[in-house]
Motif scaffolding. Structure first.
Motif, PDB file in Angstrom:
ATOM      1  N   ASP A   1      -2.649   2.924  -7.935  1.00  0.00           N
ATOM      2  CA  ASP A   1      -2.180   2.797  -9.153  1.00  0.00           C
ATOM      3  C   ASP A   1      -0.475   2.354  -8.902  1.00  0.00           C
ATOM      4  O   ASP A   1       0.043   3.222  -8.264  1.00  0.00           O
ATOM      5  CB  ASP A   1      -2.223   4.018  -9.975  1.00  0.00           C
ATOM      6  N   LEU A   2      -0.014   1.328  -9.124  1.00  0.00           N
ATOM      7  CA  LEU A   2       1.373   0.835  -8.635  1.00  0.00           C
ATOM      8  C   LEU A   2       2.386   1.446  -9.436  1.00  0.00           C
ATOM      9  O   LEU A   2       3.418   1.303  -8.932  1.00  0.00           O
ATOM     10  CB  LEU A   2       1.382  -0.703  -8.800  1.00  0.00           C
ATOM     11  N   LYS A   3       1.931   1.998 -10.444  1.00  0.00           N
ATOM     12  CA  LYS A   3       3.139   2.887 -11.312  1.00  0.00           C
ATOM     13  C   LYS A   3       3.218   4.296 -10.904  1.00  0.00           C
ATOM     14  O   LYS A   3       4.321   4.905 -10.599  1.00  0.00           O
ATOM     15  CB  LYS A   3       2.765   2.484 -12.762  1.00  0.00           C
ATOM     16  N   SER A   4       2.134   4.909 -10.822  1.00  0.00           N
ATOM     17  CA  SER A   4       2.060   6.463 -10.413  1.00  0.00           C
ATOM     18  C   SER A   4       2.223   6.576  -8.961  1.00  0.00           C
ATOM     19  O   SER A   4       2.562   7.560  -8.304  1.00  0.00           O
ATOM     20  CB  SER A   4       0.816   7.104 -11.082  1.00  0.00           C
ATOM     21  N   ARG A   5       1.675   5.233  -8.359  1.00  0.00           N
ATOM     22  CA  ARG A   5       1.749   5.473  -6.564  1.00  0.00           C
ATOM     23  C   ARG A   5       0.848   6.471  -6.142  1.00  0.00           C
ATOM     24  O   ARG A   5       0.678   7.226  -5.108  1.00  0.00           O
ATOM     25  CB  ARG A   5       3.050   5.806  -6.068  1.00  0.00           C
TER      26      ARG A   5
ATOM     27  N   LYS B   1      -0.938  -7.523 -10.238  1.00  0.00           N
ATOM     28  CA  LYS B   1       0.660  -6.879 -10.749  1.00  0.00           C
ATOM     29  C   LYS B   1       0.575  -6.746 -12.256  1.00  0.00           C
ATOM     30  O   LYS B   1       0.985  -5.414 -12.821  1.00  0.00           O
ATOM     31  CB  LYS B   1       1.734  -8.137 -10.661  1.00  0.00           C
ATOM     32  N   SER B   2      -0.147  -7.404 -13.085  1.00  0.00           N
ATOM     33  CA  SER B   2      -0.192  -7.376 -14.436  1.00  0.00           C
ATOM     34  C   SER B   2      -1.139  -6.157 -14.746  1.00  0.00           C
ATOM     35  O   SER B   2      -0.854  -5.552 -16.033  1.00  0.00           O
ATOM     36  CB  SER B   2      -0.904  -8.736 -15.147  1.00  0.00           C
ATOM     37  N   HIS B   3      -2.151  -5.602 -13.991  1.00  0.00           N
ATOM     38  CA  HIS B   3      -2.767  -4.428 -14.295  1.00  0.00           C
ATOM     39  C   HIS B   3      -2.413  -3.330 -13.468  1.00  0.00           C
ATOM     40  O   HIS B   3      -2.915  -2.339 -13.593  1.00  0.00           O
ATOM     41  CB  HIS B   3      -4.318  -4.703 -13.749  1.00  0.00           C
ATOM     42  N   GLY B   4      -1.440  -3.499 -12.537  1.00  0.00           N
ATOM     43  CA  GLY B   4      -0.718  -2.328 -11.995  1.00  0.00           C
ATOM     44  C   GLY B   4      -1.817  -1.585 -11.079  1.00  0.00           C
ATOM     45  O   GLY B   4      -1.414  -0.535 -10.871  1.00  0.00           O
TER      46      GLY B   4
END
Length: 149
Positions: free
Chosen positions: A114-118, A49-52
């Motif tokens: 990449d959890l932000k860009s999906r 989670k912290s590293h996305g």
């Protein structure tokens, strides 16, 4: 390369009405071992989670070789069977064993997300360094990135 195994006992709740281990339980066993491996290396859920970044699966299949029963003591391993040249995609294999007997084999394909860009992305260097030490299958392959990606 580092071997990683986990011991699991077949529980009553793992069984179907016929007394067989439910097929979905085999996949749960594999997921448990994969996450335990990552946690042991210092890359648990909080780190992800912290590293996305986190793992995502594209395919998971099972081959069933021997019947399992409640109370059976299992050893489940995890091995790297393929890795892309850019380290974004990977394949793994689990062997579910009772003693020296292979009872099931799980094969799966996945990648780092990449959890932000999906989008599929290479893992951070510290994760890759540990991930690359995972024991490899006898038929391990490096595969190239496809041109359309």
């Amino acid at each position: 390369m580092e071997a990683f195994t986990q011991n699991i006992q077949v529980r009553w709740s793992d069984l179907d009405p016929n007394g067989h281990v439910r097929h979905s339980v085999y996949f749960d066993y594999g997921a448990q071992v994969r996450i335990a491996y990552l946690q042991k290396q210092g890359f648990g859920i909080d780190w992800m989670k912290s590293h996305g970044i986190g793992p995502v699966l594209f395919r998971e299949e099972a081959q069933f070789h021997r019947e399992l029963s409640a109370g059976d003591q299992l050893v489940i391993d995890v091995q790297l069977s393929r890795l892309s040249k850019d380290n974004r995609k990977w394949s793994m294999r689990h062997r579910i064993m009772r003693g020296d007997e292979i009872c099931a084999t799980l094969n799966l394909d996945g990648a780092w997300l990449d959890l932000k860009s999906r989008r599929i992305a290479p893992p951070p260097k510290e994760l890759l360094e540990k991930f690359e030490t995972l024991e490899r299958t006898e038929d391990f392959q490096v595969f190239p990135r496809k041109k359309e990606e």
